[in-house]
Write a protein that holds these residues in place. Structure first.
Motif, mmCIF file in Angstrom:
data_model
loop_
_atom_site.group_PDB
_atom_site.id
_atom_site.type_symbol
_atom_site.label_atom_id
_atom_site.label_comp_id
_atom_site.label_asym_id
_atom_site.label_seq_id
_atom_site.Cartn_x
_atom_site.Cartn_y
_atom_site.Cartn_z
ATOM 1 N N GLU A 34 25.677 2.996 6.345
ATOM 2 C CA GLU A 34 25.941 4.287 5.729
ATOM 3 C C GLU A 34 25.192 4.422 4.413
ATOM 4 O OE1 GLU A 34 30.104 4.624 4.786
ATOM 5 O OE2 GLU A 34 30.089 2.897 3.439
ATOM 6 N N LEU A 35 24.872 5.663 4.089
ATOM 7 C CA LEU A 35 24.204 5.950 2.824
ATOM 8 C C LEU A 35 25.181 5.748 1.671
ATOM 9 C CD1 LEU A 35 21.804 7.162 1.169
ATOM 10 C CD2 LEU A 35 22.904 9.390 1.524
ATOM 11 N N VAL A 36 24.709 5.077 0.627
ATOM 12 C CA VAL A 36 25.489 4.916 -0.599
ATOM 13 C C VAL A 36 24.968 5.869 -1.666
ATOM 14 C CG1 VAL A 36 26.190 3.332 -2.426
ATOM 15 C CG2 VAL A 36 25.995 2.501 -0.064
ATOM 16 N N ALA A 37 23.662 5.817 -1.930
ATOM 17 C CA ALA A 37 23.070 6.671 -2.957
ATOM 18 C C ALA A 37 21.571 6.760 -2.721
ATOM 19 C CB ALA A 37 23.356 6.133 -4.356
ATOM 20 N N LEU A 38 20.999 7.891 -3.148
ATOM 21 C CA LEU A 38 19.590 8.177 -2.905
ATOM 22 C C LEU A 38 18.980 8.794 -4.151
ATOM 23 C CD1 LEU A 38 17.538 8.332 -0.391
ATOM 24 C CD2 LEU A 38 18.111 10.758 -0.379
ATOM 25 N N MET A 39 17.709 8.450 -4.430
ATOM 26 C CA MET A 39 16.984 9.063 -5.539
ATOM 27 C C MET A 39 15.641 9.554 -5.013
ATOM 28 S SD MET A 39 15.629 7.392 -9.125
ATOM 29 C CE MET A 39 17.062 7.826 -10.074
ATOM 30 N N THR A 40 15.298 10.803 -5.333
ATOM 31 C CA THR A 40 14.015 11.358 -4.901
ATOM 32 C C THR A 40 12.961 11.154 -5.989
ATOM 33 O OG1 THR A 40 14.256 13.562 -5.846
ATOM 34 C CG2 THR A 40 15.325 13.164 -3.722
ATOM 35 N N THR A 99 0.845 -1.188 0.000
ATOM 36 C CA THR A 99 0.000 0.000 0.000
ATOM 37 C C THR A 99 0.887 1.248 0.000
ATOM 38 O OG1 THR A 99 -1.670 -1.231 1.233
ATOM 39 C CG2 THR A 99 -1.902 1.175 1.132
ATOM 40 N N ILE A 100 1.214 1.694 -1.191
ATOM 41 C CA ILE A 100 2.073 2.864 -1.371
ATOM 42 C C ILE A 100 1.315 3.864 -2.217
ATOM 43 C CG2 ILE A 100 4.227 3.743 -2.324
ATOM 44 C CD1 ILE A 100 5.431 0.950 -1.904
ATOM 45 N N PHE A 101 1.067 5.046 -1.655
ATOM 46 C CA PHE A 101 0.348 6.074 -2.396
ATOM 47 C C PHE A 101 1.300 6.998 -3.137
ATOM 48 C CE2 PHE A 101 -3.163 4.194 -0.820
ATOM 49 C CZ PHE A 101 -3.607 4.524 0.444
ATOM 50 N N GLY A 102 2.571 6.895 -2.830
ATOM 51 C CA GLY A 102 3.571 7.692 -3.520
ATOM 52 C C GLY A 102 4.914 7.538 -2.839
ATOM 53 N N ILE A 103 5.965 7.429 -3.632
ATOM 54 C CA ILE A 103 7.318 7.311 -3.099
ATOM 55 C C ILE A 103 7.906 8.708 -2.925
ATOM 56 C CG2 ILE A 103 9.671 6.605 -3.649
ATOM 57 C CD1 ILE A 103 8.171 4.224 -2.860
ATOM 58 N N TYR A 104 8.497 8.975 -1.772
ATOM 59 C CA TYR A 104 9.219 10.231 -1.576
ATOM 60 C C TYR A 104 10.661 10.072 -2.058
ATOM 61 C CZ TYR A 104 5.309 11.497 1.442
ATOM 62 O OH TYR A 104 4.052 11.767 1.918
ATOM 63 N N ASN A 105 11.281 9.002 -1.628
ATOM 64 C CA ASN A 105 12.625 8.692 -2.092
ATOM 65 C C ASN A 105 12.933 7.225 -1.852
ATOM 66 O OD1 ASN A 105 14.161 8.378 0.571
ATOM 67 N ND2 ASN A 105 13.304 10.434 0.830
ATOM 68 N N MET A 106 13.904 6.731 -2.611
ATOM 69 C CA MET A 106 14.415 5.378 -2.422
ATOM 70 C C MET A 106 15.928 5.453 -2.452
ATOM 71 S SD MET A 106 11.845 3.000 -4.712
ATOM 72 C CE MET A 106 12.438 1.443 -4.020
ATOM 73 N N GLY A 107 16.553 4.652 -1.614
ATOM 74 C CA GLY A 107 17.999 4.743 -1.530
ATOM 75 C C GLY A 107 18.661 3.424 -1.195
ATOM 76 N N TRP A 108 19.964 3.435 -1.365
ATOM 77 C CA TRP A 108 20.793 2.281 -1.017
ATOM 78 C C TRP A 108 21.724 2.644 0.128
ATOM 79 C CZ3 TRP A 108 19.969 -2.444 -2.981
ATOM 80 C CH2 TRP A 108 19.243 -2.548 -4.163
ATOM 81 N N HIS A 166 11.536 13.343 -7.510
ATOM 82 C CA HIS A 166 11.745 14.336 -8.567
ATOM 83 C C HIS A 166 12.904 13.957 -9.475
ATOM 84 C CE1 HIS A 166 8.884 16.880 -6.533
ATOM 85 N NE2 HIS A 166 9.579 16.783 -5.419
ATOM 86 N N GLY A 167 13.567 12.847 -9.171
ATOM 87 C CA GLY A 167 14.671 12.405 -10.011
ATOM 88 C C GLY A 167 16.031 12.889 -9.569
ATOM 89 N N SER A 168 16.068 13.669 -8.488
ATOM 90 C CA SER A 168 17.356 14.113 -7.966
ATOM 91 C C SER A 168 18.073 12.942 -7.319
ATOM 92 C CB SER A 168 17.153 15.213 -6.923
ATOM 93 O OG SER A 168 16.521 16.328 -7.500
ATOM 94 N N THR A 169 19.385 12.965 -7.417
ATOM 95 C CA THR A 169 20.167 11.888 -6.824
ATOM 96 C C THR A 169 21.279 12.443 -5.940
ATOM 97 O OG1 THR A 169 21.695 11.750 -8.697
ATOM 98 C CG2 THR A 169 19.731 10.351 -8.778
ATOM 99 N N LYS A 170 21.683 11.620 -5.000
ATOM 100 C CA LYS A 170 22.804 11.951 -4.126
ATOM 101 C C LYS A 170 23.648 10.692 -4.003
ATOM 102 C CE LYS A 170 23.902 13.345 0.606
ATOM 103 N NZ LYS A 170 23.334 13.757 1.916
ATOM 104 N N THR A 171 24.957 10.844 -4.149
ATOM 105 C CA THR A 171 25.863 9.703 -4.078
ATOM 106 C C THR A 171 26.961 9.997 -3.079
ATOM 107 O OG1 THR A 171 25.420 9.263 -6.420
ATOM 108 C CG2 THR A 171 27.290 8.128 -5.440
ATOM 109 N N ALA A 172 27.287 9.024 -2.260
ATOM 110 C CA ALA A 172 28.332 9.204 -1.252
ATOM 111 C C ALA A 172 29.675 9.449 -1.928
ATOM 112 C CB ALA A 172 28.411 7.972 -0.357
ATOM 113 N N ASP A 173 30.498 10.270 -1.289
ATOM 114 C CA ASP A 173 31.791 10.629 -1.871
ATOM 115 C C ASP A 173 32.659 9.401 -2.147
ATOM 116 O OD1 ASP A 173 32.175 13.698 0.076
ATOM 117 O OD2 ASP A 173 31.131 13.292 -1.806
#
Length: 119
Positions: A46-52, A27-36, A54-61
């Motif tokens: 620790e965070l490896v990478a994240l996608m919102t 039961t998912i009405f919408g994803i805010y973000n998904m990450g590894w 809106h398509g924005s991404t963040k990757t660990a250094d």
């Protein structure tokens, strides 16, 4: 109830590549973000990478330039392409999803998939 399931882990030689997949269902009405995230023995998760959504991404250094997150949050799916793998990338990799469900925000973790980089 929401389930998050990862797949694609395994044993790979240094310099090799792997692609992890993750899908969230329920039961998912919408994803805010998904990450590894990853957790090596004796270390914190620790965070490896994240996608919102809106398509924005963040990757660990530490993995920038080697790991790429992609996917379609509208389909509750995210991938992690890992290139030039190093022994220090060895860890259990977890997928995490934040989502809207029944008028409230919630989140869920997958069970994890082992990635081992060794010759």
């Amino acid at each position: 109830q929401v389930q998050v399931v990862e797949s694609g882990g395994g044993l790979v030689q240094p310099g090799g590549s792997l692609t992890l997949s993750c899908v969230a269902s329920g039961t998912i009405f919408g994803i805010y973000n998904m990450g590894w995230y990853r957790q090596a023995p004796g270390k914190q998760r620790e965070l490896v990478a994240l996608m919102t959504s809106h398509g924005s991404t963040k990757t660990a250094d530490g993995v920038k330039g080697r790991f790429t997150i992609s996917g379609d949050t509208a389909k509750n799916t995210v991938y992690l392409r890992m290139n030039s793998l190093k022994p220090e990338d060895t860890a259990v990799y977890y997928c995490h999803a934040e989502f809207a469900s029944y008028g409230a925000s919630d989140s869920s973790w997958g069970q994890g998939t082992q990635v081992t980089v060794s010759s």
